[in-house]
Design an enzyme around this catalytic site. Sequence first.
Site, mmCIF file in Angstrom:
data_model
loop_
_atom_site.group_PDB
_atom_site.id
_atom_site.type_symbol
_atom_site.label_atom_id
_atom_site.label_comp_id
_atom_site.label_asym_id
_atom_site.label_seq_id
_atom_site.Cartn_x
_atom_site.Cartn_y
_atom_site.Cartn_z
ATOM 1 N N ALA A 1 3.180 4.954 11.419
ATOM 2 C CA ALA A 1 2.280 4.404 12.444
ATOM 3 C C ALA A 1 1.719 3.057 11.995
ATOM 4 O O ALA A 1 1.665 2.094 12.765
ATOM 5 C CB ALA A 1 1.140 5.395 12.710
ATOM 6 N N ALA A 2 1.319 2.979 10.734
ATOM 7 C CA ALA A 2 0.717 1.739 10.219
ATOM 8 C C ALA A 2 1.734 0.598 10.204
ATOM 9 O O ALA A 2 1.427 -0.531 10.600
ATOM 10 C CB ALA A 2 0.184 1.970 8.807
ATOM 11 N N GLY B 1 -0.528 -7.384 -3.451
ATOM 12 C CA GLY B 1 0.349 -6.375 -4.066
ATOM 13 C C GLY B 1 1.373 -7.048 -4.973
ATOM 14 O O GLY B 1 2.541 -6.653 -5.018
ATOM 15 N N TYR C 1 2.064 6.371 7.618
ATOM 16 C CA TYR C 1 2.738 5.146 7.141
ATOM 17 C C TYR C 1 3.610 4.564 8.245
ATOM 18 O O TYR C 1 3.603 3.357 8.497
ATOM 19 C CB TYR C 1 3.575 5.512 5.912
ATOM 20 C CG TYR C 1 4.352 4.367 5.272
ATOM 21 C CD1 TYR C 1 3.702 3.395 4.518
ATOM 22 C CD2 TYR C 1 5.735 4.286 5.400
ATOM 23 C CE1 TYR C 1 4.418 2.369 3.906
ATOM 24 C CE2 TYR C 1 6.463 3.267 4.789
ATOM 25 C CZ TYR C 1 5.791 2.313 4.038
ATOM 26 O OH TYR C 1 6.503 1.300 3.442
ATOM 27 N N ASN D 1 -9.074 -5.483 -4.111
ATOM 28 C CA ASN D 1 -8.665 -4.301 -3.355
ATOM 29 C C ASN D 1 -8.588 -4.713 -1.884
ATOM 30 O O ASN D 1 -9.617 -4.928 -1.242
ATOM 31 C CB ASN D 1 -9.675 -3.169 -3.550
ATOM 32 C CG ASN D 1 -9.221 -1.910 -2.836
ATOM 33 O OD1 ASN D 1 -8.388 -1.952 -1.929
ATOM 34 N ND2 ASN D 1 -9.754 -0.775 -3.244
ATOM 35 N N SER E 1 8.251 -2.128 7.427
ATOM 36 C CA SER E 1 9.218 -1.196 6.844
ATOM 37 C C SER E 1 10.229 -0.772 7.908
ATOM 38 O O SER E 1 9.925 -0.778 9.109
ATOM 39 C CB SER E 1 8.490 0.051 6.338
ATOM 40 O OG SER E 1 9.407 1.096 6.083
HETATM 41 N N1 LIG Z 1 10.063 -0.111 -1.848
HETATM 42 C C1 LIG Z 1 10.547 0.185 -0.653
HETATM 43 O O1 LIG Z 1 11.570 0.884 -0.498
HETATM 44 C C2 LIG Z 1 9.864 -0.353 0.569
HETATM 45 C C3 LIG Z 1 10.505 -0.210 1.808
HETATM 46 C C4 LIG Z 1 9.871 -0.693 2.943
HETATM 47 C C5 LIG Z 1 8.648 -1.314 2.840
HETATM 48 N N2 LIG Z 1 8.042 -1.427 1.630
HETATM 49 C C6 LIG Z 1 6.739 -2.083 1.576
HETATM 50 O O2 LIG Z 1 6.806 -3.129 0.637
HETATM 51 C C7 LIG Z 1 5.529 -3.313 0.031
HETATM 52 C C8 LIG Z 1 5.669 -3.249 -1.480
HETATM 53 O O3 LIG Z 1 6.158 -1.969 -1.840
HETATM 54 P P1 LIG Z 1 6.930 -1.757 -3.217
HETATM 55 O O4 LIG Z 1 7.430 -0.357 -3.213
HETATM 56 O O5 LIG Z 1 7.889 -2.865 -3.420
HETATM 57 O O6 LIG Z 1 5.760 -1.999 -4.261
HETATM 58 P P2 LIG Z 1 4.980 -1.044 -5.294
HETATM 59 O O7 LIG Z 1 4.492 0.171 -4.623
HETATM 60 O O8 LIG Z 1 5.816 -0.957 -6.514
HETATM 61 O O9 LIG Z 1 3.748 -2.014 -5.612
HETATM 62 C C9 LIG Z 1 2.667 -2.167 -4.748
HETATM 63 C C10 LIG Z 1 1.625 -3.023 -5.432
HETATM 64 O O10 LIG Z 1 0.483 -3.081 -4.558
HETATM 65 C C11 LIG Z 1 -0.682 -2.849 -5.325
HETATM 66 N N3 LIG Z 1 -1.703 -2.243 -4.484
HETATM 67 C C12 LIG Z 1 -1.734 -0.966 -4.010
HETATM 68 N N4 LIG Z 1 -2.868 -0.763 -3.324
HETATM 69 C C13 LIG Z 1 -3.561 -1.932 -3.363
HETATM 70 C C14 LIG Z 1 -4.821 -2.340 -2.852
HETATM 71 N N5 LIG Z 1 -5.605 -1.495 -2.159
HETATM 72 N N6 LIG Z 1 -5.235 -3.602 -3.079
HETATM 73 C C15 LIG Z 1 -4.460 -4.463 -3.787
HETATM 74 N N7 LIG Z 1 -3.282 -4.117 -4.319
HETATM 75 C C16 LIG Z 1 -2.827 -2.877 -4.098
HETATM 76 C C17 LIG Z 1 -0.242 -1.898 -6.433
HETATM 77 O O11 LIG Z 1 -1.142 -1.960 -7.541
HETATM 78 C C18 LIG Z 1 1.138 -2.441 -6.758
HETATM 79 O O12 LIG Z 1 1.085 -3.457 -7.738
HETATM 80 C C19 LIG Z 1 4.628 -2.239 0.622
HETATM 81 O O13 LIG Z 1 3.929 -2.773 1.725
HETATM 82 C C20 LIG Z 1 5.607 -1.187 1.099
HETATM 83 O O14 LIG Z 1 5.079 -0.400 2.122
HETATM 84 C C21 LIG Z 1 8.622 -0.960 0.500
#
Ligand SMILES: NC(=O)c1ccc[n+]([C@@H]2O[C@H](COP(=O)([O-])OP(=O)(O)OC[C@H]3O[C@@H](n4cnc5c(N)ncnc54)[C@H](O)[C@@H]3O)[C@@H](O)[C@H]2O)c1
Length: 253
Positions: free
Chosen positions: A162-163, A16, A160, A66, A146
Amino acid sequence: MNKRSSISGQLAVVTGAASGIGEAVVNRFADEGARIVLLDKDKEKGAAFAQNLSSRGIDVKFYECNVTQEESVNVTFDSILKNLGSAQILINCAGGFFENPSFENVEESHWEEVLELNLKSVYLCSRKVVPSMKKSKYGRIVNVSSQTAREGLVETSLPYGAAKAGVLGFTRRLASELAPDGITVNAVAPGVVLSPRVAELHKERLPRLLSEIPMNRAGGAEEIADGIWYLSTPGASYITGVTLDINGGRYMT
Ligand SMILES: NC(=O)c1ccc[n+]([C@@H]2O[C@H](COP(=O)([O-])OP(=O)(O)OC[C@H]3O[C@@H](n4cnc5c(N)ncnc54)[C@H](O)[C@@H]3O)[C@@H](O)[C@H]2O)c1
């Protein structure tokens, strides 16, 4: 630089990596002189980011992958091992959710999609780096969970929650198994970070969400990346199975 805080020259795989927290981790690791492999399913964005870093002399490779698909993960990690060698660091960052139906409206397809992206992906990617980490008796795996795994937040999708709680269970269980091999497995639990996805998802309730955070602001992706960097260093050698909460004081243990 103190060797215990240096990841210079180490091979780090970040999933990601093209956006949000993953992107910030890549930037942080680049500053630290790591060799970085960016994995993302967004080919255009991932390749452009890698190209930009390469033009600044940073040692990076982008793979379209992916992380929910076993074959895609296996082919990608086999190619990394063959062409770049063993990874010392894996950051399982790909994840997220895009809709938040109430419990009665959670379709099986939504459940499976969210569990695959946020939990199965962590298993699929981790199992590809562990054999070579075991051989070298060294490794750092950091899983991005998270805040929603720490307390019940109705603002986030039920599967989400749960995961991401599953990610913490996976982290602890794997940490115990790999501890004798010099491999640590830890998690970070970010609060609100305004990645493009989250800024859009929460735009209407954002003022209220932010007002519930003692620091009265969202976290910067780079603030989450700093925690991930620390857990990825040689110096974090006696820390395993923990969850580092990074949330501006919203949830404290
Ligand atoms: N942003 C938040 O507030 C927050 C809070 C808690 C946890 N998180 C976690 O942090 C992580 C990043 O989130 P974010 O919001 O910073 O990023 P984001 O959603 O902006 O980016 C996620 C990236 O993952 C890639 N992606 C999605 N599905 C994919 C797949 N199947 N295979 C490969 N790549 C894939 C997307 O193309 C994207 O580039 C996630 O695990 C999210 O659950 C985010």
